[in-house]
Design an enzyme around this catalytic site. Structure first.
Site, PDB file in Angstrom:
ATOM      1  CG  HIS A  16      -0.291   0.141   2.538  1.00  0.00           C
ATOM      2  ND1 HIS A  16       0.248   1.326   3.001  1.00  0.00           N
ATOM      3  CD2 HIS A  16      -0.097  -0.763   3.527  1.00  0.00           C
ATOM      4  CE1 HIS A  16       0.742   1.155   4.202  1.00  0.00           C
ATOM      5  NE2 HIS A  16       0.556  -0.107   4.543  1.00  0.00           N
ATOM      6  CD  GLU A 101       2.237  -5.250   8.438  1.00  0.00           C
ATOM      7  OE1 GLU A 101       2.515  -6.466   8.309  1.00  0.00           O
ATOM      8  OE2 GLU A 101       2.879  -4.340   7.890  1.00  0.00           O
TER       9      GLU A 101
END
Length: 232
Positions: A16, A101
């Site tokens: 990202h 994550e």
């Protein structure tokens, strides 16, 4: 003989774009953050150069896109594949916690130096400095838990790609996820334990590439460089 031709399935790792916490290095797991304007530009620039018909990530060759369900990764997916010339059908996109994550637990929002200082004050790590790859996160995930969910993802991807190792059908896969978990993914793709030293960097908005040597599902590999497709 080349280790790869255009028919060998690939896995593209898309990190990202920048967030406010990316800029200062704060550990960002479950916290929902938007991309910064610079983060949007990072992803848009990557998309303009590398995503589209005849480009490195050709949507016609992509059979599945796995996206972490955090806001910053969903925004990144939108800017990577949102061009009017790109058609990605809904059935090819899967939101999955398996590539979100690392759960940083008590360390969420902290800097690495703050974590080490706090642990030192509590008398921890007297023999070795804290290492997330080895020690995990208090109140969060261990390396074993991360390994288990990534191995599950890798098994799914290999099931998708196994029948097409010689170009029987286009079978590229894209992961849109986070900096640390994608580096963990590379280690597990290669069969390495997470605590094995392997220094890697993946910039916000960047693309990494994994594949297989000699069209062999049993020889997963990563690229240290790859030529970019060009139009004649």
């Amino acid at each position: 003989m080349s280790d790869l031709d255009a028919t060998t399935p690939r896995v593209f790792l898309a990190r990202h774009g920048e967030t406010e916490w990316t800029k200062n290095g704060r550990f960002t797991g479950a916290t929902e953050l938007d991309l910064t304007p610079a983060g949007v530009d990072q992803v848009a620039s990557t998309a303009a150069l590398l995503v589209g018909p005849g480009k490195l990530i050709d949507p016609a060759r992509v059979v599945r896109i796995f996206v972490s369900p955090r806001k910053r990764t969903k925004q990144t997916f939108k800017h990577l594949f949102g061009s009017s010339e790109i058609t990605i059908t809904h059935d090819r996109v899967t939101l999955t916690e398996d590539i979100t994550e690392w759960d940083y637990g008590d360390y969420e929002g902290l800097l690495e130096g703050q974590i080490r200082a706090d642990r030192a004050e509590r008398g921890l790590d007297k023999e070795k400095r804290w290492d997330i790859w080895r020690d995990g996160c208090e109140g969060g995930e261990t390396g074993q838990q991360v390994t288990e969910r990534l191995d599950r993802s890798i098994s799914t991807i290999r099931d998708i790609q196994r029948p097409h190792m010689h170009g029987e059908m286009a079978a590229d896969v894209v992961l849109v996820a986070h900096g640390l978990i994608l580096r963990c993914f590379v280690k597990r793709w290669l069969g390495y334990p997470l605590d094995m030293p392997l220094q890697m960097m993946l910039s916000p908005g960047a693309i990494g590439i994994l594949s297989y040597k000699k069209h062999d599902i049993e020889e997963p590999a990563f690229f240290i460089g790859m030529s970019i497709p060009f139009e004649v």
